[in-house]
Design a protein around this motif. Structure first.
Motif, PDB file in Angstrom:
ATOM      1  N   LEU A   5      36.058  -7.856  29.331  1.00 19.78           N
ATOM      2  CA  LEU A   5      37.189  -8.710  28.966  1.00 19.78           C
ATOM      3  C   LEU A   5      37.201  -8.891  27.456  1.00 19.78           C
ATOM      4  CD1 LEU A   5      38.484 -11.918  30.635  1.00 19.78           C
ATOM      5  CD2 LEU A   5      37.716 -12.062  28.252  1.00 19.78           C
ATOM      6  N   VAL A   6      38.405  -8.850  26.871  1.00 23.17           N
ATOM      7  CA  VAL A   6      38.578  -9.083  25.440  1.00 23.17           C
ATOM      8  C   VAL A   6      39.654 -10.141  25.265  1.00 23.17           C
ATOM      9  CG1 VAL A   6      39.085  -8.069  23.191  1.00 23.17           C
ATOM     10  CG2 VAL A   6      38.007  -6.659  24.975  1.00 23.17           C
ATOM     11  N   THR A   7      39.358 -11.181  24.489  1.00 17.43           N
ATOM     12  CA  THR A   7      40.370 -12.191  24.171  1.00 17.43           C
ATOM     13  C   THR A   7      41.034 -11.826  22.843  1.00 17.43           C
ATOM     14  OG1 THR A   7      38.951 -13.693  22.894  1.00 17.43           O
ATOM     15  CG2 THR A   7      38.924 -13.925  25.298  1.00 17.43           C
ATOM     16  N   GLY A   8      42.239 -12.361  22.645  1.00 14.95           N
ATOM     17  CA  GLY A   8      42.975 -12.054  21.422  1.00 14.95           C
ATOM     18  C   GLY A   8      43.185 -10.567  21.262  1.00 14.95           C
ATOM     19  N   ALA A   9      43.639  -9.916  22.345  1.00  8.42           N
ATOM     20  CA  ALA A   9      43.584  -8.458  22.411  1.00  8.42           C
ATOM     21  C   ALA A   9      44.940  -7.766  22.309  1.00  8.42           C
ATOM     22  CB  ALA A   9      42.902  -8.034  23.720  1.00  8.42           C
ATOM     23  N   THR A  10      45.970  -8.465  21.857  1.00 11.67           N
ATOM     24  CA  THR A  10      47.295  -7.838  21.819  1.00 11.67           C
ATOM     25  C   THR A  10      47.565  -7.097  20.519  1.00 11.67           C
ATOM     26  OG1 THR A  10      48.326  -9.888  21.013  1.00 11.67           O
ATOM     27  CG2 THR A  10      48.272  -9.536  23.407  1.00 11.67           C
ATOM     28  N   GLN A  11      46.659  -7.191  19.553  1.00 15.32           N
ATOM     29  CA  GLN A  11      46.854  -6.491  18.286  1.00 15.32           C
ATOM     30  C   GLN A  11      45.517  -6.350  17.571  1.00 15.32           C
ATOM     31  OE1 GLN A  11      49.097  -8.787  15.394  1.00 15.32           O
ATOM     32  NE2 GLN A  11      48.291 -10.721  16.190  1.00 15.32           N
ATOM     33  N   GLY A  12      45.530  -5.594  16.491  1.00 12.64           N
ATOM     34  CA  GLY A  12      44.384  -5.497  15.597  1.00 12.64           C
ATOM     35  C   GLY A  12      43.078  -5.118  16.259  1.00 12.64           C
ATOM     36  N   LEU A  13      42.015  -5.815  15.873  1.00 11.99           N
ATOM     37  CA  LEU A  13      40.680  -5.494  16.372  1.00 11.99           C
ATOM     38  C   LEU A  13      40.589  -5.666  17.876  1.00 11.99           C
ATOM     39  CD1 LEU A  13      37.704  -4.776  15.770  1.00 11.99           C
ATOM     40  CD2 LEU A  13      37.294  -7.234  15.470  1.00 11.99           C
ATOM     41  N   GLY A  14      41.183  -6.719  18.429  1.00 11.07           N
ATOM     42  CA  GLY A  14      41.110  -6.932  19.874  1.00 11.07           C
ATOM     43  C   GLY A  14      41.692  -5.780  20.656  1.00 11.07           C
ATOM     44  N   LEU A  15      42.834  -5.295  20.217  1.00  9.00           N
ATOM     45  CA  LEU A  15      43.473  -4.155  20.884  1.00  9.00           C
ATOM     46  C   LEU A  15      42.594  -2.913  20.758  1.00  9.00           C
ATOM     47  CD1 LEU A  15      46.080  -3.262  22.363  1.00  9.00           C
ATOM     48  CD2 LEU A  15      47.007  -2.641  20.122  1.00  9.00           C
ATOM     49  N   ALA A  16      41.999  -2.726  19.584  1.00 10.64           N
ATOM     50  CA  ALA A  16      41.112  -1.572  19.379  1.00 10.64           C
ATOM     51  C   ALA A  16      39.873  -1.658  20.266  1.00 10.64           C
ATOM     52  CB  ALA A  16      40.709  -1.485  17.910  1.00 10.64           C
ATOM     53  N   LEU A  17      39.356  -2.861  20.472  1.00  8.63           N
ATOM     54  CA  LEU A  17      38.192  -3.025  21.349  1.00  8.63           C
ATOM     55  C   LEU A  17      38.540  -2.669  22.792  1.00  8.63           C
ATOM     56  CD1 LEU A  17      36.741  -6.350  19.921  1.00  8.63           C
ATOM     57  CD2 LEU A  17      35.656  -4.098  19.814  1.00  8.63           C
ATOM     58  N   VAL A  18      39.712  -3.096  23.248  1.00 11.31           N
ATOM     59  CA  VAL A  18      40.134  -2.742  24.608  1.00 11.31           C
ATOM     60  C   VAL A  18      40.245  -1.232  24.749  1.00 11.31           C
ATOM     61  CG1 VAL A  18      42.010  -2.870  26.279  1.00 11.31           C
ATOM     62  CG2 VAL A  18      41.301  -4.927  25.060  1.00 11.31           C
ATOM     63  N   GLU A  19      40.926  -0.608  23.802  1.00  8.31           N
ATOM     64  CA  GLU A  19      41.101   0.844  23.881  1.00  8.31           C
ATOM     65  C   GLU A  19      39.752   1.559  23.831  1.00  8.31           C
ATOM     66  OE1 GLU A  19      43.449   4.531  21.648  1.00  8.31           O
ATOM     67  OE2 GLU A  19      43.990   2.454  21.192  1.00  8.31           O
ATOM     68  N   GLY A  20      38.855   1.092  22.952  1.00  8.15           N
ATOM     69  CA  GLY A  20      37.544   1.721  22.854  1.00  8.15           C
ATOM     70  C   GLY A  20      36.725   1.561  24.117  1.00  8.15           C
TER      71      GLY A  20
END
Length: 272
Positions: A5-20
């Motif tokens: 789970l990643v919070t604050g994930a709709t942009q920037g680093l959070g989005l990159a963490l989800v994709e990674g």
């Protein structure tokens, strides 16, 4: 099956963490992409390139006092526990923002949102789990006047950390700033790191026995529009590049010396 789970994930680093995470995990695994706006959450989910783990969107506004507990309960019911949590939700501030005006919302998201996440998801961690809070190298006592150090070294519980953050917030709003630095990111980040340290200290023996890592992480300077308001980030890494070291920490074998610490590029950044 791995659940992340990643919070604050709709942009920037959070989005990159989800994709990674999705790229590094298997199709039988699940990554929860969360944020406070469901339309933006679903848009972000749809932007995922596909392949790897399933990415699921969920609403999670960390400023909502009950939201983290609600989602944690849902994940417990669905999966029985969780393996990886990245706390990345943050309220961003610009040079023109008046700290006194934003103090309530800022601490509600960045600090109380962090401690709510820790309380909700730490009990769900399975063996070899990871609970990582995205902080900053600003979150060390080196950036704070010595007279204020005990505000963050004497607390022994998350409740006591919350009390110190509330005290700082109220002093900020009432202009009783004293020795506090003008840049609100500094006390806030120190509060996040201190909260992680307190929780990790409570759990250290059992966590190390079970292979669990609880830590705060510094991704370094990132080339984002918000960072560009403060610094020249033209040569800084992209969010995807900055995410690599954090993903390694989440997926590589645990180093016991990282437990409870602030970790940057695989190395401990001393708190004091």
């Amino acid at each position: 099956m791995t659940v992340a789970l990643v919070t604050g994930a709709t942009q920037g680093l959070g989005l990159a963490l989800v994709e990674g995470l999705a790229q590094r995990l298997d199709p039988t695994d699940t990554v929860y992409l969360t944020g406070r706006d469901m339309n933006r959450v679903m848009t972000a989910v749809e932007s995922m390139p596909g392949g790897g783990a399933e990415v699921r969107g969920e609403l999670l506004d960390v400023a909502d006092h009950q939201a983290a507990q609600r989602l944690a309960q849902q994940i417990r019911e669905r999966h029985g526990g969780i393996d990886i949590v990245f706390g990345n939700a943050v309220m961003r501030v610009g040079p023109d923002d008046d700290p006194r005006v934003i103090a309530d919302q800022y601490t509600e998201v960045n600090n109380f949102g962090t401690t709510r996440l820790l309380r909700a998801f730490a009990p769900l961690l399975r063996d070899n789990g990871r609970l990582l809070v995205v902080a900053s190298s600003l979150g060390t006592l080196h950036h704070l006047a010595p007279v204020l150090h005990d505000r963050f070294t004497t607390p022994s519980s998350l409740d006591e950390i919350d009390e110190q953050i509330a005290r700082w917030r109220d002093e900020l709003k009432d202009r009783r700033t004293g020795a506090w630095p003008a840049f609100v990111n500094i006390p806030s980040k120190i509060g996040q790191v201190a909260a992680v340290r307190v929780l990790a200290a409570e759990r250290r023996e059992d966590d190390l026995h079970r292979g669990i890592l609880i830590a705060s992480v510094c991704p370094g300077m990132i080339n984002t529009p918000t960072s560009a308001l403060w610094w020249n980030v033209s040569t800084a890494p992209t969010p995807a590049q900055a995410a690599v070291a954090l993903l390694d920490l989440a997926l590589d074998p645990v180093k016991p010396e990282h437990h409870g610490e602030l970790v940057r590029f695989g190395e401990v950044v001393p708190f004091s």
